[in-house]
Design an enzyme around this catalytic site. Structure first.
Site, mmCIF file in Angstrom:
data_model
loop_
_atom_site.group_PDB
_atom_site.id
_atom_site.type_symbol
_atom_site.label_atom_id
_atom_site.label_comp_id
_atom_site.label_asym_id
_atom_site.label_seq_id
_atom_site.Cartn_x
_atom_site.Cartn_y
_atom_site.Cartn_z
ATOM 1 N N HIS B 112 0.854 -1.191 0.000
ATOM 2 C CA HIS B 112 0.000 0.000 0.000
ATOM 3 C C HIS B 112 0.892 1.245 0.000
ATOM 4 O O HIS B 112 2.023 1.228 0.490
ATOM 5 C CB HIS B 112 -0.845 -0.042 1.275
ATOM 6 C CG HIS B 112 -1.865 1.034 1.380
ATOM 7 N ND1 HIS B 112 -1.555 2.298 1.844
ATOM 8 C CD2 HIS B 112 -3.184 1.047 1.098
ATOM 9 C CE1 HIS B 112 -2.661 3.028 1.835
ATOM 10 N NE2 HIS B 112 -3.658 2.292 1.390
ATOM 11 N N ASP B 189 2.834 -4.282 8.201
ATOM 12 C CA ASP B 189 1.617 -3.492 8.033
ATOM 13 C C ASP B 189 0.450 -4.478 8.157
ATOM 14 O O ASP B 189 0.199 -5.266 7.249
ATOM 15 C CB ASP B 189 1.680 -2.833 6.641
ATOM 16 C CG ASP B 189 0.322 -2.332 6.163
ATOM 17 O OD1 ASP B 189 -0.656 -2.385 6.932
ATOM 18 O OD2 ASP B 189 0.249 -1.898 4.990
ATOM 19 N N GLN B 192 -4.699 -4.924 6.845
ATOM 20 C CA GLN B 192 -5.687 -5.825 6.253
ATOM 21 C C GLN B 192 -5.843 -7.138 7.011
ATOM 22 O O GLN B 192 -6.745 -7.917 6.716
ATOM 23 C CB GLN B 192 -5.326 -6.128 4.787
ATOM 24 C CG GLN B 192 -5.399 -4.943 3.863
ATOM 25 C CD GLN B 192 -6.822 -4.417 3.702
ATOM 26 O OE1 GLN B 192 -7.804 -5.151 3.862
ATOM 27 N NE2 GLN B 192 -6.956 -3.140 3.406
ATOM 28 N N LYS B 215 -10.612 -0.755 10.358
ATOM 29 C CA LYS B 215 -10.669 -1.950 9.516
ATOM 30 C C LYS B 215 -10.965 -3.203 10.341
ATOM 31 O O LYS B 215 -10.933 -4.317 9.844
ATOM 32 C CB LYS B 215 -9.359 -2.115 8.742
ATOM 33 C CG LYS B 215 -9.169 -1.035 7.665
ATOM 34 C CD LYS B 215 -8.058 -1.415 6.716
ATOM 35 C CE LYS B 215 -7.438 -0.250 6.001
ATOM 36 N NZ LYS B 215 -8.232 0.258 4.881
ATOM 37 N N CYS B 353 -4.650 1.849 -4.082
ATOM 38 C CA CYS B 353 -3.497 2.531 -3.472
ATOM 39 C C CYS B 353 -2.202 1.740 -3.606
ATOM 40 O O CYS B 353 -1.250 1.973 -2.882
ATOM 41 C CB CYS B 353 -3.740 2.879 -2.013
ATOM 42 S SG CYS B 353 -5.068 4.058 -1.793
#
Lengths: 141, 398
Positions: B112, B189, B192, B215, B353
Protein backbone atom coordinates in the site's frame (compact mmCIF):
# COMPACT_ATOMS: atom_id res chain seq x y z
CA UNK A 1 -32.51 14.35 -26.25
CA UNK A 2 -33.81 11.05 -24.93
CA UNK A 3 -31.75 8.84 -22.69
CA UNK A 4 -31.27 6.12 -25.26
CA UNK A 5 -29.79 8.52 -27.77
CA UNK A 6 -27.55 10.00 -25.10
CA UNK A 7 -26.39 6.58 -24.04
CA UNK A 8 -25.70 5.52 -27.62
CA UNK A 9 -23.65 8.64 -28.28
CA UNK A 10 -21.66 8.16 -25.07
CA UNK A 11 -20.98 4.52 -25.82
CA UNK A 12 -20.03 5.35 -29.40
CA UNK A 13 -17.43 7.81 -28.08
CA UNK A 14 -16.30 5.27 -25.48
CA UNK A 15 -15.93 2.35 -27.86
CA UNK A 16 -14.66 4.31 -30.87
CA UNK A 17 -13.08 7.42 -29.43
CA UNK A 18 -11.92 10.31 -31.58
CA UNK A 19 -8.14 10.73 -31.83
CA UNK A 20 -7.13 8.18 -29.25
CA UNK A 21 -3.38 7.68 -29.27
CA UNK A 22 -0.70 10.29 -28.71
CA UNK A 23 1.82 11.53 -31.24
CA UNK A 24 5.44 12.33 -30.67
CA UNK A 25 5.47 15.90 -31.92
CA UNK A 26 6.87 18.96 -30.21
CA UNK A 27 4.20 21.21 -31.70
CA UNK A 28 1.73 19.71 -29.23
CA UNK A 29 1.27 20.68 -25.60
CA UNK A 30 0.64 17.64 -23.42
CA UNK A 31 -0.78 17.35 -19.91
CA UNK A 32 -1.68 14.46 -17.68
CA UNK A 33 -4.87 14.52 -15.63
CA UNK A 34 -5.74 12.16 -12.83
CA UNK A 35 -8.74 11.82 -10.67
CA UNK A 36 -8.50 12.15 -6.90
CA UNK A 37 -10.20 8.78 -6.65
CA UNK A 38 -7.00 7.44 -8.25
CA UNK A 39 -8.81 5.65 -11.05
CA UNK A 40 -9.05 7.78 -14.19
CA UNK A 41 -5.72 8.70 -15.69
CA UNK A 42 -5.55 10.39 -19.08
CA UNK A 43 -3.09 12.34 -21.17
CA UNK A 44 -4.50 15.06 -23.39
CA UNK A 45 -2.45 16.87 -26.02
CA UNK A 46 -3.30 19.69 -28.40
CA UNK A 47 -1.64 21.61 -31.18
CA UNK A 48 -2.54 25.28 -31.12
CA UNK A 49 -1.54 27.59 -33.98
CA UNK A 50 -2.45 31.26 -34.35
CA UNK A 51 -4.88 30.90 -31.45
CA UNK A 52 -6.75 28.00 -33.05
CA UNK A 53 -6.89 24.39 -31.85
CA UNK A 54 -5.60 22.61 -34.94
CA UNK A 55 -5.56 19.14 -33.41
CA UNK A 56 -6.16 17.40 -30.12
CA UNK A 57 -5.51 13.83 -29.03
CA UNK A 58 -5.64 11.72 -25.88
CA UNK A 59 -4.74 8.41 -24.35
CA UNK A 60 -5.07 6.75 -21.00
CA UNK A 61 -7.15 4.56 -18.81
CA UNK A 62 -10.51 5.77 -17.68
CA UNK A 63 -14.12 4.82 -17.22
CA UNK A 64 -16.80 5.09 -19.88
CA UNK A 65 -17.88 8.59 -18.89
CA UNK A 66 -14.36 9.99 -18.70
CA UNK A 67 -13.14 8.34 -21.89
CA UNK A 68 -16.21 9.31 -23.90
CA UNK A 69 -16.21 12.87 -22.54
CA UNK A 70 -12.58 13.21 -23.59
CA UNK A 71 -13.43 12.03 -27.07
CA UNK A 72 -16.49 14.29 -27.33
CA UNK A 73 -14.47 17.23 -26.04
CA UNK A 74 -11.79 16.71 -28.64
CA UNK A 75 -14.36 16.42 -31.41
CA UNK A 76 -16.05 19.63 -30.26
CA UNK A 77 -12.93 21.73 -29.73
CA UNK A 78 -10.88 20.98 -32.83
CA UNK A 79 -11.08 24.00 -35.13
CA UNK A 80 -12.21 26.36 -32.37
CA UNK A 81 -10.29 29.43 -31.30
CA UNK A 82 -8.88 29.44 -27.80
CA UNK A 83 -11.51 31.93 -26.68
CA UNK A 84 -14.32 29.82 -28.13
CA UNK A 85 -12.85 26.74 -26.48
CA UNK A 86 -12.64 28.49 -23.13
CA UNK A 87 -16.25 29.57 -23.44
CA UNK A 88 -17.37 26.03 -24.27
CA UNK A 89 -15.40 24.62 -21.36
CA UNK A 90 -16.86 27.19 -18.96
CA UNK A 91 -20.41 26.35 -20.04
CA UNK A 92 -19.75 22.63 -19.92
CA UNK A 93 -18.37 22.88 -16.38
CA UNK A 94 -21.40 24.91 -15.36
CA UNK A 95 -23.66 22.22 -16.80
CA UNK A 96 -21.92 19.49 -14.78
CA UNK A 97 -21.93 21.66 -11.66
CA UNK A 98 -25.63 22.57 -12.02
CA UNK A 99 -25.00 26.25 -12.75
CA UNK A 100 -26.62 28.29 -15.53
CA UNK A 101 -25.13 27.49 -18.96
CA UNK A 102 -25.78 28.03 -22.64
CA UNK A 103 -26.62 24.67 -24.17
CA UNK A 104 -26.44 26.02 -27.71
CA UNK A 105 -22.67 26.22 -27.34
CA UNK A 106 -22.20 22.63 -26.30
CA UNK A 107 -23.47 20.62 -29.28
CA UNK A 108 -22.73 16.95 -28.61
CA UNK A 109 -21.46 17.66 -25.12
CA UNK A 110 -25.07 18.14 -24.09
CA UNK A 111 -25.27 14.36 -23.71
CA UNK A 112 -23.65 14.81 -20.31
CA UNK A 113 -26.39 17.10 -19.03
CA UNK A 114 -27.63 14.57 -16.49
CA UNK A 115 -24.26 13.50 -15.12
CA UNK A 116 -24.86 15.79 -12.13
CA UNK A 117 -27.36 13.21 -10.89
CA UNK A 118 -24.45 10.85 -10.24
CA UNK A 119 -22.06 12.75 -7.98
CA UNK A 120 -19.46 9.98 -8.24
CA UNK A 121 -19.34 10.54 -12.02
CA UNK A 122 -18.96 14.32 -12.04
CA UNK A 123 -15.20 14.26 -11.71
CA UNK A 124 -14.98 11.72 -14.52
CA UNK A 125 -16.89 14.05 -16.83
CA UNK A 126 -14.79 17.07 -15.79
CA UNK A 127 -11.34 15.50 -15.92
CA UNK A 128 -10.47 15.95 -19.62
CA UNK A 129 -11.66 19.57 -19.51
CA UNK A 130 -9.33 20.23 -16.62
CA UNK A 131 -6.52 18.95 -18.81
CA UNK A 132 -7.58 21.05 -21.78
CA UNK A 133 -7.79 24.21 -19.66
CA UNK A 134 -4.24 23.61 -18.54
CA UNK A 135 -3.14 23.24 -22.15
CA UNK A 136 -4.87 26.50 -23.11
CA UNK A 137 -3.19 28.28 -20.21
CA UNK A 138 0.20 26.89 -21.18
CA UNK A 139 -0.25 27.95 -24.75
CA UNK A 140 -0.64 31.58 -23.66
CA UNK A 141 2.71 31.63 -21.92
CA UNK B 1 -22.91 -14.14 11.11
CA UNK B 2 -24.00 -11.61 13.75
CA UNK B 3 -25.76 -9.45 11.17
CA UNK B 4 -28.25 -8.11 13.69
CA UNK B 5 -25.42 -6.39 15.52
CA UNK B 6 -24.83 -4.04 12.58
CA UNK B 7 -27.49 -1.32 12.31
CA UNK B 8 -26.48 -0.34 8.78
CA UNK B 9 -27.42 -3.81 7.51
CA UNK B 10 -31.10 -3.34 8.32
CA UNK B 11 -31.56 -2.05 4.78
CA UNK B 12 -30.59 -4.16 1.82
CA UNK B 13 -26.99 -2.98 1.63
CA UNK B 14 -24.51 -5.54 0.36
CA UNK B 15 -21.20 -4.31 1.66
CA UNK B 16 -18.18 -5.93 0.03
CA UNK B 17 -15.62 -3.20 0.67
CA UNK B 18 -14.26 -4.27 4.02
CA UNK B 19 -10.71 -3.78 2.81
CA UNK B 20 -11.46 -0.04 2.74
CA UNK B 21 -13.29 0.10 6.04
CA UNK B 22 -15.60 -2.13 8.02
CA UNK B 23 -19.11 -1.63 9.31
CA UNK B 24 -19.59 -0.91 12.99
CA UNK B 25 -21.52 -3.03 15.45
CA UNK B 26 -24.04 -1.20 17.64
CA UNK B 27 -21.94 -2.04 20.71
CA UNK B 28 -18.95 -0.10 19.43
CA UNK B 29 -21.06 2.93 18.52
CA UNK B 30 -22.83 2.84 21.89
CA UNK B 31 -19.52 2.70 23.71
CA UNK B 32 -18.36 5.83 21.90
CA UNK B 33 -21.64 7.66 22.53
CA UNK B 34 -21.41 6.69 26.19
CA UNK B 35 -18.05 8.45 26.50
CA UNK B 36 -19.53 11.61 24.99
CA UNK B 37 -22.82 11.54 26.87
CA UNK B 38 -21.97 10.06 30.25
CA UNK B 39 -18.40 10.59 31.36
CA UNK B 40 -16.55 12.95 28.99
CA UNK B 41 -13.22 14.07 30.43
CA UNK B 42 -9.57 14.06 29.51
CA UNK B 43 -7.20 11.22 30.22
CA UNK B 44 -4.07 11.47 32.40
CA UNK B 45 -5.20 14.80 33.89
CA UNK B 46 -7.91 15.32 36.46
CA UNK B 47 -8.42 14.21 40.00
CA UNK B 48 -12.14 13.70 39.63
CA UNK B 49 -14.15 10.55 39.11
CA UNK B 50 -14.85 10.77 35.40
CA UNK B 51 -11.24 11.48 34.60
CA UNK B 52 -10.10 8.52 36.63
CA UNK B 53 -12.62 6.38 34.80
CA UNK B 54 -11.46 7.61 31.39
CA UNK B 55 -7.88 6.96 32.37
CA UNK B 56 -8.64 3.39 33.34
CA UNK B 57 -10.63 2.74 30.18
CA UNK B 58 -8.05 4.36 27.91
CA UNK B 59 -5.13 2.50 29.46
CA UNK B 60 -7.23 -0.66 29.59
CA UNK B 61 -7.36 -0.66 25.81
CA UNK B 62 -3.57 -0.88 25.75
CA UNK B 63 -3.91 -4.19 27.56
CA UNK B 64 -6.58 -5.36 25.15
CA UNK B 65 -4.33 -4.54 22.18
CA UNK B 66 -1.39 -6.23 23.89
CA UNK B 67 -3.46 -9.41 24.27
CA UNK B 68 -4.84 -9.16 20.73
CA UNK B 69 -1.38 -9.20 19.14
CA UNK B 70 0.42 -10.96 22.00
CA UNK B 71 2.84 -8.15 22.74
CA UNK B 72 5.07 -8.59 25.75
CA UNK B 73 3.93 -5.44 27.51
CA UNK B 74 1.28 -2.73 27.15
CA UNK B 75 4.17 -0.28 27.08
CA UNK B 76 4.84 -1.50 23.55
CA UNK B 77 1.45 -0.20 22.36
CA UNK B 78 1.29 3.37 21.04
CA UNK B 79 -2.04 4.84 20.00
CA UNK B 80 -1.90 6.71 16.70
CA UNK B 81 -4.50 7.93 14.26
CA UNK B 82 -4.07 4.88 12.06
CA UNK B 83 -1.77 2.62 10.10
CA UNK B 84 -0.40 5.49 8.03
CA UNK B 85 0.72 7.50 11.04
CA UNK B 86 2.13 4.35 12.63
CA UNK B 87 4.22 3.52 9.56
CA UNK B 88 5.38 7.12 9.21
CA UNK B 89 6.54 6.94 12.82
CA UNK B 90 8.56 3.84 12.03
CA UNK B 91 10.15 5.45 8.97
CA UNK B 92 10.80 8.98 10.23
CA UNK B 93 11.00 8.30 13.97
CA UNK B 94 13.01 5.10 13.94
CA UNK B 95 14.50 4.25 10.54
CA UNK B 96 15.70 7.76 9.76
CA UNK B 97 18.12 7.55 12.68
CA UNK B 98 18.82 3.83 12.49
CA UNK B 99 19.78 3.72 8.83
CA UNK B 100 22.78 5.16 7.03
CA UNK B 101 23.41 6.07 3.42
CA UNK B 102 23.25 3.03 1.09
CA UNK B 103 21.53 0.83 3.68
CA UNK B 104 18.76 -1.18 2.07
CA UNK B 105 15.09 -1.51 2.95
CA UNK B 106 13.18 -4.39 1.36
CA UNK B 107 9.52 -3.94 0.46
CA UNK B 108 7.40 -5.40 -2.38
CA UNK B 109 5.53 -4.00 -5.35
CA UNK B 110 2.19 -4.93 -3.87
CA UNK B 111 2.51 -2.73 -0.80
CA UNK B 112 0.00 0.00 0.00
CA UNK B 113 1.10 3.61 -0.59
CA UNK B 114 1.70 4.09 3.14
CA UNK B 115 4.38 1.39 3.13
CA UNK B 116 6.04 2.70 -0.03
CA UNK B 117 5.98 6.49 -0.11
CA UNK B 118 7.53 7.12 3.34
CA UNK B 119 10.42 4.85 2.40
CA UNK B 120 10.83 6.57 -0.97
CA UNK B 121 10.92 9.94 0.79
CA UNK B 122 13.53 8.65 3.22
CA UNK B 123 15.50 7.36 0.24
CA UNK B 124 15.61 10.90 -1.15
CA UNK B 125 16.36 12.46 2.23
CA UNK B 126 19.21 10.29 3.50
CA UNK B 127 20.25 8.13 0.56
CA UNK B 128 19.04 4.72 1.66
CA UNK B 129 18.00 2.26 -1.04
CA UNK B 130 14.46 0.93 -1.35
CA UNK B 131 14.54 -2.50 -2.98
CA UNK B 132 11.75 -4.84 -3.96
CA UNK B 133 11.57 -8.49 -2.99
CA UNK B 134 10.68 -10.31 -6.24
CA UNK B 135 7.24 -11.94 -6.07
CA UNK B 136 6.56 -15.40 -7.48
CA UNK B 137 4.02 -16.17 -10.22
CA UNK B 138 1.21 -16.02 -7.64
CA UNK B 139 2.53 -12.64 -6.40
CA UNK B 140 3.69 -14.20 -3.13
CA UNK B 141 6.89 -13.65 -1.20
CA UNK B 142 8.83 -16.91 -1.03
CA UNK B 143 11.54 -17.63 1.53
CA UNK B 144 13.93 -18.25 -1.32
CA UNK B 145 13.26 -14.89 -2.98
CA UNK B 146 13.56 -13.07 0.32
CA UNK B 147 16.88 -14.75 1.09
CA UNK B 148 18.16 -13.83 -2.37
CA UNK B 149 17.10 -10.21 -1.93
CA UNK B 150 18.95 -9.80 1.37
CA UNK B 151 22.46 -8.35 1.05
CA UNK B 152 24.92 -7.23 3.68
CA UNK B 153 23.42 -3.74 3.26
CA UNK B 154 19.88 -4.86 4.09
CA UNK B 155 18.69 -3.53 7.44
CA UNK B 156 14.89 -3.53 7.30
CA UNK B 157 12.14 -5.66 5.77
CA UNK B 158 8.78 -3.86 5.65
CA UNK B 159 5.75 -5.69 4.27
CA UNK B 160 2.01 -6.04 4.60
CA UNK B 161 0.75 -9.14 6.40
CA UNK B 162 -2.13 -9.30 3.91
CA UNK B 163 -1.92 -7.09 0.82
CA UNK B 164 -4.93 -4.90 0.14
CA UNK B 165 -4.63 -5.11 -3.64
CA UNK B 166 -4.19 -8.89 -4.02
CA UNK B 167 -5.22 -10.33 -0.69
CA UNK B 168 -2.21 -12.60 -0.48
CA UNK B 169 -1.31 -13.64 3.04
CA UNK B 170 2.36 -13.47 3.91
CA UNK B 171 3.80 -16.12 6.19
CA UNK B 172 5.08 -13.58 8.69
CA UNK B 173 6.37 -16.26 11.03
CA UNK B 174 8.80 -17.67 8.50
CA UNK B 175 9.70 -14.19 7.24
CA UNK B 176 10.25 -13.12 10.85
CA UNK B 177 12.53 -16.11 11.33
CA UNK B 178 14.62 -15.06 8.32
CA UNK B 179 14.78 -11.47 9.60
CA UNK B 180 15.95 -12.75 12.97
CA UNK B 181 18.66 -14.87 11.34
CA UNK B 182 19.97 -11.85 9.42
CA UNK B 183 19.45 -9.46 12.31
CA UNK B 184 16.97 -7.32 10.36
CA UNK B 185 14.24 -5.02 11.61
CA UNK B 186 10.90 -6.53 10.59
CA UNK B 187 8.06 -4.07 10.00
CA UNK B 188 4.56 -5.46 9.42
CA UNK B 189 1.62 -3.49 8.03
CA UNK B 190 -1.29 -5.38 9.55
CA UNK B 191 -4.03 -3.05 8.27
CA UNK B 192 -5.69 -5.82 6.25
CA UNK B 193 -5.05 -8.73 8.60
CA UNK B 194 -5.98 -7.30 11.99
CA UNK B 195 -9.39 -8.52 13.02
CA UNK B 196 -9.28 -11.16 10.28
CA UNK B 197 -6.28 -13.34 11.07
CA UNK B 198 -4.51 -13.99 14.34
CA UNK B 199 -1.36 -11.90 14.65
CA UNK B 200 1.30 -12.87 17.18
CA UNK B 201 4.11 -10.33 17.22
CA UNK B 202 6.36 -12.40 19.47
CA UNK B 203 5.99 -15.62 17.51
CA UNK B 204 6.65 -13.77 14.23
CA UNK B 205 9.57 -11.80 15.66
CA UNK B 206 7.94 -8.54 14.57
CA UNK B 207 9.88 -5.37 15.37
CA UNK B 208 7.11 -2.91 14.51
CA UNK B 209 3.46 -3.55 13.63
CA UNK B 210 0.90 -1.02 12.40
CA UNK B 211 -2.86 -1.20 12.09
CA UNK B 212 -6.07 0.85 12.10
CA UNK B 213 -9.14 0.38 14.24
CA UNK B 214 -11.63 1.15 11.49
CA UNK B 215 -10.67 -1.95 9.52
CA UNK B 216 -11.58 -4.15 12.48
CA UNK B 217 -15.07 -2.85 13.34
CA UNK B 218 -13.77 0.10 15.35
CA UNK B 219 -14.00 3.85 14.74
CA UNK B 220 -11.95 5.82 12.20
CA UNK B 221 -9.12 8.09 13.28
CA UNK B 222 -7.43 5.70 15.67
CA UNK B 223 -4.86 2.97 15.27
CA UNK B 224 -1.86 1.34 16.82
CA UNK B 225 1.88 1.27 16.50
CA UNK B 226 3.39 -1.72 18.22
CA UNK B 227 7.13 -1.60 18.71
CA UNK B 228 9.44 -3.91 20.64
CA UNK B 229 10.31 -2.10 23.84
CA UNK B 230 14.00 -1.61 23.06
CA UNK B 231 13.14 -0.31 19.58
CA UNK B 232 10.49 2.15 20.77
CA UNK B 233 13.11 3.43 23.23
CA UNK B 234 15.27 4.24 20.20
CA UNK B 235 12.43 5.84 18.25
CA UNK B 236 12.51 9.61 17.96
CA UNK B 237 9.40 11.46 19.03
CA UNK B 238 7.90 13.41 16.12
CA UNK B 239 5.27 15.40 18.03
CA UNK B 240 5.92 17.42 21.17
CA UNK B 241 3.44 19.01 23.53
CA UNK B 242 1.26 18.24 26.49
CA UNK B 243 0.89 14.82 27.97
CA UNK B 244 4.19 13.52 26.68
CA UNK B 245 6.72 15.41 28.85
CA UNK B 246 7.76 14.95 32.48
CA UNK B 247 8.94 18.52 32.83
CA UNK B 248 10.40 21.45 30.93
CA UNK B 249 12.08 24.57 32.25
CA UNK B 250 12.58 28.07 30.91
CA UNK B 251 16.30 27.36 30.58
CA UNK B 252 15.50 24.79 27.91
CA UNK B 253 15.89 21.62 29.91
CA UNK B 254 13.16 19.07 29.56
CA UNK B 255 12.45 15.43 30.02
CA UNK B 256 10.05 13.30 28.07
CA UNK B 257 7.77 10.70 29.59
CA UNK B 258 8.52 7.03 29.15
CA UNK B 259 7.26 4.96 26.26
CA UNK B 260 4.52 4.78 25.11
CA UNK B 261 3.15 8.06 26.52
CA UNK B 262 5.93 10.13 25.00
CA UNK B 263 4.53 9.33 21.55
CA UNK B 264 1.06 10.57 22.43
CA UNK B 265 1.32 14.35 22.51
CA UNK B 266 -1.83 16.39 22.98
CA UNK B 267 -5.28 15.12 23.79
CA UNK B 268 -5.67 11.77 22.11
CA UNK B 269 -8.66 10.31 20.33
CA UNK B 270 -10.06 9.04 23.62
CA UNK B 271 -13.50 8.07 22.29
CA UNK B 272 -11.79 6.32 19.40
CA UNK B 273 -9.45 4.36 21.62
CA UNK B 274 -12.32 3.28 23.87
CA UNK B 275 -14.37 2.32 20.80
CA UNK B 276 -11.44 0.31 19.46
CA UNK B 277 -11.27 -1.53 22.77
CA UNK B 278 -14.91 -2.49 22.44
CA UNK B 279 -14.30 -3.72 18.88
CA UNK B 280 -11.43 -5.89 20.14
CA UNK B 281 -13.67 -7.41 22.82
CA UNK B 282 -16.39 -8.05 20.26
CA UNK B 283 -14.01 -9.73 17.82
CA UNK B 284 -12.37 -11.87 20.46
CA UNK B 285 -15.74 -13.03 21.76
CA UNK B 286 -16.60 -14.32 18.28
CA UNK B 287 -13.09 -15.64 17.67
CA UNK B 288 -10.70 -14.61 14.92
CA UNK B 289 -10.26 -18.14 13.64
CA UNK B 290 -14.00 -18.48 13.17
CA UNK B 291 -14.09 -15.19 11.27
CA UNK B 292 -11.14 -16.19 9.11
CA UNK B 293 -12.73 -19.54 8.22
CA UNK B 294 -16.01 -17.79 7.38
CA UNK B 295 -14.21 -15.41 5.00
CA UNK B 296 -12.35 -18.26 3.33
CA UNK B 297 -15.59 -20.17 2.87
CA UNK B 298 -17.21 -17.09 1.30
CA UNK B 299 -14.26 -16.62 -1.00
CA UNK B 300 -14.29 -20.26 -2.10
CA UNK B 301 -18.02 -19.99 -2.77
CA UNK B 302 -17.67 -16.71 -4.69
CA UNK B 303 -14.80 -18.01 -6.82
CA UNK B 304 -16.73 -21.14 -7.69
CA UNK B 305 -19.86 -19.18 -8.67
CA UNK B 306 -18.08 -16.35 -10.45
CA UNK B 307 -16.01 -18.72 -12.57
CA UNK B 308 -19.25 -19.85 -14.18
CA UNK B 309 -20.05 -16.31 -15.33
CA UNK B 310 -18.81 -15.46 -18.84
CA UNK B 311 -16.18 -12.73 -19.25
CA UNK B 312 -15.16 -12.61 -15.61
CA UNK B 313 -11.46 -12.71 -14.85
CA UNK B 314 -10.39 -13.45 -11.28
CA UNK B 315 -6.83 -12.42 -10.48
CA UNK B 316 -6.25 -14.00 -7.09
CA UNK B 317 -8.16 -17.24 -6.93
CA UNK B 318 -5.61 -18.98 -4.71
CA UNK B 319 -4.91 -16.41 -2.03
CA UNK B 320 -6.04 -17.39 1.44
CA UNK B 321 -7.80 -14.25 2.60
CA UNK B 322 -11.30 -12.89 2.11
CA UNK B 323 -10.17 -10.59 -0.71
CA UNK B 324 -11.19 -11.32 -4.29
CA UNK B 325 -9.97 -9.28 -7.25
CA UNK B 326 -11.74 -9.40 -10.60
CA UNK B 327 -12.74 -7.58 -13.76
CA UNK B 328 -15.43 -8.01 -16.36
CA UNK B 329 -13.64 -8.39 -19.68
CA UNK B 330 -13.48 -5.08 -21.59
CA UNK B 331 -15.33 -3.18 -18.86
CA UNK B 332 -13.42 -0.56 -16.90
CA UNK B 333 -13.40 -1.46 -13.20
CA UNK B 334 -15.07 1.77 -12.14
CA UNK B 335 -17.93 1.20 -14.58
CA UNK B 336 -18.42 -2.25 -13.03
CA UNK B 337 -18.41 -0.82 -9.50
CA UNK B 338 -20.94 1.87 -10.41
CA UNK B 339 -23.13 -0.73 -12.11
CA UNK B 340 -23.06 -2.93 -8.98
CA UNK B 341 -23.90 0.10 -6.87
CA UNK B 342 -27.17 0.40 -8.77
CA UNK B 343 -28.08 -2.86 -7.03
CA UNK B 344 -26.80 -1.62 -3.68
CA UNK B 345 -23.66 -3.74 -3.88
CA UNK B 346 -20.56 -1.87 -2.68
CA UNK B 347 -17.23 -2.93 -4.14
CA UNK B 348 -14.03 -0.98 -4.61
CA UNK B 349 -12.56 -0.21 -8.02
CA UNK B 350 -9.19 1.20 -8.91
CA UNK B 351 -5.62 0.38 -8.08
CA UNK B 352 -6.28 0.10 -4.34
CA UNK B 353 -3.50 2.53 -3.47
CA UNK B 354 -0.95 0.00 -4.70
CA UNK B 355 0.11 1.98 -7.73
CA UNK B 356 3.26 -0.01 -8.43
CA UNK B 357 1.47 -3.36 -8.45
CA UNK B 358 0.81 -2.78 -12.15
CA UNK B 359 4.45 -3.71 -12.73
CA UNK B 360 3.62 -7.15 -11.36
CA UNK B 361 0.13 -8.05 -12.57
CA UNK B 362 0.11 -5.93 -15.74
CA UNK B 363 -3.34 -4.62 -14.85
CA UNK B 364 -3.79 -1.18 -13.41
CA UNK B 365 -7.40 -1.27 -12.37
CA UNK B 366 -9.49 -4.00 -10.82
CA UNK B 367 -12.63 -4.49 -8.79
CA UNK B 368 -12.09 -5.69 -5.27
CA UNK B 369 -14.48 -7.65 -3.10
CA UNK B 370 -13.41 -7.97 0.51
CA UNK B 371 -15.48 -10.07 2.89
CA UNK B 372 -16.03 -9.87 6.60
CA UNK B 373 -17.95 -11.74 9.23
CA UNK B 374 -21.37 -10.29 8.35
CA UNK B 375 -21.24 -11.20 4.65
CA UNK B 376 -23.29 -14.17 3.46
CA UNK B 377 -23.56 -16.62 0.59
CA UNK B 378 -26.95 -15.09 -0.24
CA UNK B 379 -25.20 -11.78 -0.86
CA UNK B 380 -22.77 -13.53 -3.18
CA UNK B 381 -25.72 -15.10 -5.02
CA UNK B 382 -27.11 -11.60 -5.58
CA UNK B 383 -23.72 -10.40 -6.84
CA UNK B 384 -23.55 -13.33 -9.24
CA UNK B 385 -27.06 -12.60 -10.46
CA UNK B 386 -26.11 -8.99 -11.20
CA UNK B 387 -22.80 -9.92 -12.85
CA UNK B 388 -24.76 -12.24 -15.11
CA UNK B 389 -26.61 -9.15 -16.30
CA UNK B 390 -23.35 -7.55 -17.43
CA UNK B 391 -24.92 -6.63 -20.79
CA UNK B 392 -26.77 -3.93 -18.88
CA UNK B 393 -23.63 -2.37 -17.45
CA UNK B 394 -24.07 0.85 -19.45
CA UNK B 395 -27.85 0.97 -19.48
CA UNK B 396 -28.07 3.56 -16.76
CA UNK B 397 -24.96 5.49 -17.60
CA UNK B 398 -27.06 8.64 -18.02
Amino acid sequence: MDDKLKRDLILEHYQNPVNRGLVDNEDYIKVNSRNESCVDNIDVMAKIEDGIIIDARFDGEACAICTSATSAMIKTLIGKTKEEAEEIIRNYENMINELPYDKTLLSELNVYDTVYKQPNRKNCALLPFRGMKEILEKSTK
Amino acid sequence: MNRDDFPILKDDLIYFDNGATTLKPRRVVDKIVEYYTEYTSNAHRGDYKNSVKVDALYEGVRDKVKDLINAESPKEIVFTKGTTESLNNVVFGFAKNYLHRDDEVLITKSEHASNVLPWQVLEKKIGIKVKYIPLDENHNITEENLEKAITDKTKIVSIAHVTNAMGDVRDIESIGEICKKHNLIFVVDAAQSIGHIQVDVQKANVSFLAFSSHKMLGPTGVGVLYGKKELLEKTEVLEYGGGMNSYFESNGTYELKNIPERFEAGTQNIAGVIGMGEAIDYLREIGLEKIHQHELELKRYAVEKMKQIPNIKIYNENTSSGILIFNIDKVFSQDTAIFLDQFNISVRSGNHCAKILKDEIKVTNTCRISFYLYNTKEEIDKLVEVLNRQDEVYDNIV
